[in-house]
Structure formats: structure tokens, C-alpha cells
Design an enzyme around this catalytic site. Structure first.
Site, PDB file in Angstrom:
ATOM      1  N   TYR A 136      66.193  17.018  96.610  1.00  0.00           N
ATOM      2  CA  TYR A 136      65.284  17.561  97.770  1.00  0.00           C
ATOM      3  C   TYR A 136      63.945  17.759  97.394  1.00  0.00           C
ATOM      4  O   TYR A 136      63.499  18.338  96.404  1.00  0.00           O
ATOM      5  CB  TYR A 136      66.166  18.642  98.475  1.00  0.00           C
ATOM      6  N   GLN A 197      70.401  18.660 107.388  1.00  0.00           N
ATOM      7  CA  GLN A 197      71.074  17.445 107.702  1.00  0.00           C
ATOM      8  C   GLN A 197      70.927  16.460 106.397  1.00  0.00           C
ATOM      9  O   GLN A 197      71.949  15.708 105.919  1.00  0.00           O
ATOM     10  CB  GLN A 197      70.322  16.710 108.765  1.00  0.00           C
ATOM     11  N   ASN A 220      63.129  25.066 102.643  1.00  0.00           N
ATOM     12  CA  ASN A 220      62.980  26.216 103.382  1.00  0.00           C
ATOM     13  C   ASN A 220      64.455  27.030 103.640  1.00  0.00           C
ATOM     14  O   ASN A 220      65.539  26.624 102.972  1.00  0.00           O
ATOM     15  CB  ASN A 220      62.485  25.626 104.620  1.00  0.00           C
ATOM     16  N   SER A 243      58.302  32.622  94.829  1.00  0.00           N
ATOM     17  CA  SER A 243      57.637  32.625  93.468  1.00  0.00           C
ATOM     18  C   SER A 243      57.178  34.039  93.050  1.00  0.00           C
ATOM     19  O   SER A 243      56.833  34.683  93.802  1.00  0.00           O
ATOM     20  CB  SER A 243      56.683  31.624  93.536  1.00  0.00           C
ATOM     21  N   GLN A 265      50.465  32.779  92.108  1.00  0.00           N
ATOM     22  CA  GLN A 265      51.685  32.757  92.496  1.00  0.00           C
ATOM     23  C   GLN A 265      51.613  33.487  94.014  1.00  0.00           C
ATOM     24  O   GLN A 265      52.242  32.876  94.692  1.00  0.00           O
ATOM     25  CB  GLN A 265      52.587  33.611  91.745  1.00  0.00           C
ATOM     26  N   HIS A 268      51.628  30.915  96.970  1.00  0.00           N
ATOM     27  CA  HIS A 268      52.554  30.326  97.595  1.00  0.00           C
ATOM     28  C   HIS A 268      52.913  30.478  98.808  1.00  0.00           C
ATOM     29  O   HIS A 268      53.125  29.738  99.852  1.00  0.00           O
ATOM     30  CB  HIS A 268      53.696  30.368  96.415  1.00  0.00           C
ATOM     31  N   GLU A 333      60.361  35.687  87.006  1.00  0.00           N
ATOM     32  CA  GLU A 333      60.497  34.308  86.833  1.00  0.00           C
ATOM     33  C   GLU A 333      59.508  33.622  85.842  1.00  0.00           C
ATOM     34  O   GLU A 333      59.673  32.889  84.950  1.00  0.00           O
ATOM     35  CB  GLU A 333      60.229  33.602  88.551  1.00  0.00           C
ATOM     36  N   HIS A 334      58.303  33.911  85.936  1.00  0.00           N
ATOM     37  CA  HIS A 334      57.066  33.542  85.066  1.00  0.00           C
ATOM     38  C   HIS A 334      56.565  35.010  84.517  1.00  0.00           C
ATOM     39  O   HIS A 334      56.297  36.119  85.256  1.00  0.00           O
ATOM     40  CB  HIS A 334      55.886  33.089  85.761  1.00  0.00           C
ATOM     41  N   ASP A 367      53.571  24.915  85.272  1.00  0.00           N
ATOM     42  CA  ASP A 367      53.825  24.553  86.797  1.00  0.00           C
ATOM     43  C   ASP A 367      53.547  22.991  86.600  1.00  0.00           C
ATOM     44  O   ASP A 367      54.494  22.318  87.462  1.00  0.00           O
ATOM     45  CB  ASP A 367      53.021  25.035  87.777  1.00  0.00           C
ATOM     46  N   GLU A 421     104.325  35.607  79.633  1.00  0.00           N
ATOM     47  CA  GLU A 421     103.793  35.602  81.048  1.00  0.00           C
ATOM     48  C   GLU A 421     104.714  35.148  82.199  1.00  0.00           C
ATOM     49  O   GLU A 421     104.591  34.781  83.192  1.00  0.00           O
ATOM     50  CB  GLU A 421     102.665  34.548  81.141  1.00  0.00           C
ATOM     51  N   HIS A 426     106.149  26.231  80.722  1.00  0.00           N
ATOM     52  CA  HIS A 426     105.044  26.084  79.801  1.00  0.00           C
ATOM     53  C   HIS A 426     105.832  26.281  78.525  1.00  0.00           C
ATOM     54  O   HIS A 426     105.343  25.554  77.391  1.00  0.00           O
ATOM     55  CB  HIS A 426     103.964  27.288  79.832  1.00  0.00           C
TER      56      HIS A 426
END
Length: 440
Positions: A136, A197, A220, A243, A265, A268, A333-334, A367, A421, A426
Site C-alpha cells: 500500500y 477498499q 491513513n 513518526s 520528524q 510529518h 522509532e528513530h 529515511d 496429557e 498420540h
């Protein structure tokens, strides 16, 4: 527009520091009931009506006048055309970045392995790439060719048979850089659909969109919600939060550099988070002054201002040791280690998506073109998650081959455990292979 920052100032010596830090870090990607129900309705429609639903939603949400699914498919020739429409400098930059990303990820590729025990029993692991992956990519005015490279190239290095990209084109607006990146990265098919979709189509398949095994890439709130709902039907990379960057600095880096690293950052979106940790209070003051000075020069100054004021912070600590402790608590994250000897502190970093070593290594390099993946765990999930990589597009199957003697020996152990068990079938299945039990 008047711009001003009121970035939070915290001190680790404050008895309420932990509470203030927790409040600063808190963020949840929670879909409200309306979003959740809308996504469920869209997924249901795509499952029931396939291509027709995709065309309808694309007309409604993206303003694209498509009469059939054929109008929403881009062939390889169209991707190659994009390469001729971007500037030579852009093409060179994409190819340089792609080569570096590919070279780095080739070192991640795992191979199958086996070993043989003394009695002839063979154990091992078979590594197999996914058959098909879905990518995506945000569309419209947003241009994220770097995300195309970071998601598609590891899949191709892993040996994924087909990479299918979906990218919305609001009002029919195609982004040539994104399409050129798809061409360079080896994307096999492109559909100009987006939103929930597109996620549904990749997860369940339609007459034209093939069903994939895993969906990766940012989106999003509708895309993130849809990924949550289709997880289990397909794999997903992660549900990413805003971010974030954490800079740990000893106070000797140019404060303008640090301010701009925080901006990198913050620009963003308003929910992005930029935090600086340093034992030098005067340095924090100088960075605050740089923030005020540089903010009006930024194209996305309004977004940066809201991010810095809402979720940013300058944190004073006792010393560098405590700075590292705070960094591990945040699990960013960074993480920039903007210090004289970053290697000396690297061993103490336990939780971070990506670690940028030294004063000259800006997060922005990671990045785009350093090589490691920029798809990273956010919101503290670096405590248990890793960057996207080749391993995300490979499966591992266990290999077990028992010799007659090996099956007999293991049968005794399996029998005891199975009967413990109360799983008699088994036990007896294993006991049939015990050499002195044959025929019983």
C-alpha cells in the site's frame, strides 16, 4: 501567521518525571465507532461485489471517473514511462537509493539448513518466500517513493513471486516519482485504488486484484483499521503510529543541526513526536533558541509548530548514563546518538527501531538512502518489534526426518509425554514406531 513554540521542558530529577514522560508518550491509534463501521461495510462490499465495489468506491472517494476496473490498472509500460518523465537527478537518486537498500537487505536473506544426528535422524528448517505480497502506497499530493523502495525491494530480495502495489490517485492525479520507484524496485502490478477498499481487495482478492499473503505499507486511519480487520486472513507488517525521533546529545553538536533533526520528524504530521535528551541544560536552551529561529523558515512550519508544542520535549538528565536509560524507556522509532563516541554507548541501547551513530548521521539519511529499512516500530513497540526486512517476506518450515532407530528412541519419550496429557492416540502413534513394540 504568528509562529511560536512552547516545547515542554522535563527534568529527570523531578519526582514526577516518570508520570510526565508517560503522559508525553501516550498515543493510541483508536478508530472511533463510525470509522470502524465504515471500514467493515467497505470490506463486506469488496468481498461480495469485487471489482464493481472497487470502481464504485474509487469514484466516490477519489473522484476518479473510472468506468471499469481496467481504468484502474497500470501496466509495466506505464511504470517505465514514468522513468522518462522524472528528472535525471531524480532518477539517479532513486537508483542510488535502490542499490543501497538492495545491497543492505541482501545480507538479511536467510537460507535453509539441516543437520543429521548420529542415528540418521535429520532436523532442519526450510526457508521459503511468500508467493505474493501487497504494497500500500499513499497517493495524491503525498509523494513517498522511498516507501516503495523500502517495502518492495526486501520482498524481491526475499524471492517473493509477485509484488502488487495499490496507490490511490485522487482526482486522477498520478505521482510520477512513485511510479518510477515502483519500476526500479521491480513491482509487478499496480492498481490505482486506495483506502480500506484496496486493503480488502488485497486480502480477499477480486476478479482482477489477486489475493496476497501479506500487506505492507503506510496509510491513513481507514487503511490502518482495515489492516487490523484483515489480519489473520493475511499477514500485515504493523499498525504504525506517528513518526518519532529521540536525539541523545552530549551538548557538543551544532544546536541548529539538532533543531532541524527534530523538525525532520515533526513535519510529518501534528501527532509526530520529537524529543531531545541531554545532560547539558545550557545546550537545551541553545536548541530551544534554534527552534524559534529556524521554525519560520520551514515550509511546513504550522505542522511542525503543532507537533513540537503538542508532543515534543527537551529533557534534562543527570549524565549520559541516565540519558541512555531514558532512551531505553522511550524505545523510540528513530534514535540519534549525537555524541563524540557513539560506539561506546551502543551496547547499552536495548530498544530502538534504528540507531543513528554520531553527529553527522542525520535520521533523514536513513529515511532515504543509507540502506537499512525505514519501516520501523513506533509507539514503544521497539521493545518487541524490528524494522521491516527480508525476513518479513520469508516463511520457515521445520524439517523432521526420523530414521527407524531415531523414531524408536523418540517414541519412548513421546509416549510418556502424550499419556501424561491423556492423548492416547498420540502415544500409540509414537509407540507403533518403537522397534520392540512393532505389531502391538
Amino acid at each position: 501567521m504568528t509562529l511560536s513554540t512552547a516545547i515542554a521542558r522535563l527534568n529527570a530529577a523531578d519526582p514526577d518525571f516518570a508520570r510526565h514522560l508517560d503522559h508525553l508518550l501516550s498515543w493510541e491509534s483508536v478508530s472511533d465507532d463510525a470509522v470502524n463501521q465504515r471500514v467493515l461495510d467497505i470490506i463486506k462490499a469488496v468481498r461480495e461485489r469485487g471489482d464493481a465495489a472497487l470502481v464504485e468506491f474509487t469514484q466516490r472517494f477519489d473522484g476518479v471517473q473510472a468506468s471499469s476496473i481496467d481504468d484502474l490498472i497500470l501496466d509495466r509500460e506505464r511504470l517505465e514511462l514514468a522513468l522518462t518523465r522524472i528528472t535525471p537527478a531524480q532518477r539517479q537518486a532513486l537508483e542510488t537509493a535502490a542499490n543501497r537498500v538492495r545491497s543492505y537487505h541482501e545480507r538479511q536473506k536467510q537460507d535453509s539448513w539441516q543437520y543429521t544426528e548420529a542415528d540418521g535422524t535429520v532436523l532442519g528448517q526450510k526457508v521459503t518466500p511468500l508467493d505474493r505480497a501487497g504494497l500500500y502506497v499513499p497517493g495524491g499530493k503525498a509523494s513517498y517513493p522511498s516507501s516503495v523502495l523500502m517495502n518492495a525491494i526486501p520482498a524481491k530480495v526475499a524471492g517473493v513471486g509477485e509484488v502488487v502495489m495499490v496507490v490511490p490517485t485522487p482526482r486522477g492525479e498520478l505521482n510520477e516519482l512513485v511510479l518510477a520507484a515502483a519500476c526500479i524496485a521491480g513491482v509487478d502490478r499496480v492498481f490505482t485504488v486506495g483506502g480500506a477498499q484496496a486493503v480488502a481487495a488485497l486480502a480477499y482478492g477480486t476478479e482482477s486484484v489477486p489475493q496476497v499473503d501479506k500487506i505492507v505499507g503506510p496509510g491513513n486511519i481507514y487503511v490502518a483499521t482495515a489492516k487490523r480487520h484483515v489480519f489473520g486472513q493475511v499477514g500485515i507488517d504493523m499498525i504504525a503510529g506517528p513518526s518519532e525521533i529521540l536525539v541523545v546529545c552530549d551538548g557538543h553538536t551544532d544546536p541548529d543541526w539538532i533543531a532541524m533533526d527534530l523538525f525532520s520528524q515533526a513535519e510529518h504530521d501534528e501527532d509526530a513526536q520529537a524529543i531531545l535528551v541531554s545532560p547539558d541544560a545550557d545546550f537545551l536552551d541553545r536548541v530551544a533558541a534554534s527552534i524559534e529561529k529556524l521554525l519560520p523558515t520551514m515550509e511546513r512550519a504550522d505542522i511542525i509548530e503543532k507537533s513540537i508544542n503538542g508532543r515534543g520535549a527537551l529533557i534534562q538528565v543527570r549524565d549520559m548514563q541516565q540519558a541512555i536509560e531514558v532512551a531505553n524507556r522511550i524505545a523510540p522509532e528513530h534514535l540519534e546518538l549525537s555524541v563524540a563516541d557513539p560506539q561506546a554507548w551502543l551496547g547499552q541501547i536495548r530498544h530502538a527501531g534504528a540507531i543513528f551513530m554520531g553527529r553527522h548521521t542525520s535520521e533523514a539519511l536513513g529515511d532515504y538512502c543509507a540502506g537499512p529499512n525505514h519501516v520501523l516500530p513506533t509507539s514503544g513497540t521497539a521493545r518487541f518489534s524490528s524494522p521491516l526486512g527480508v525476513y518479513d517476506f520469508q516463511k520457515r518450515s521445520s524439517i523432521i526426518f526420523c530414521s527407524e532407530q531415531g523414531a524408536s528412541q523418540l517414541g519412548h519419550t513421546a509416549s510418556v509425554l502424550a499419556r501424561g496429557e491423556s492423548l492416547t492416540a498420540h502415544a500409540r502413534s509414537a509407540e507403533f514406531r518403537i522397534l520392540d513394540n512393532k505389531g502391538n
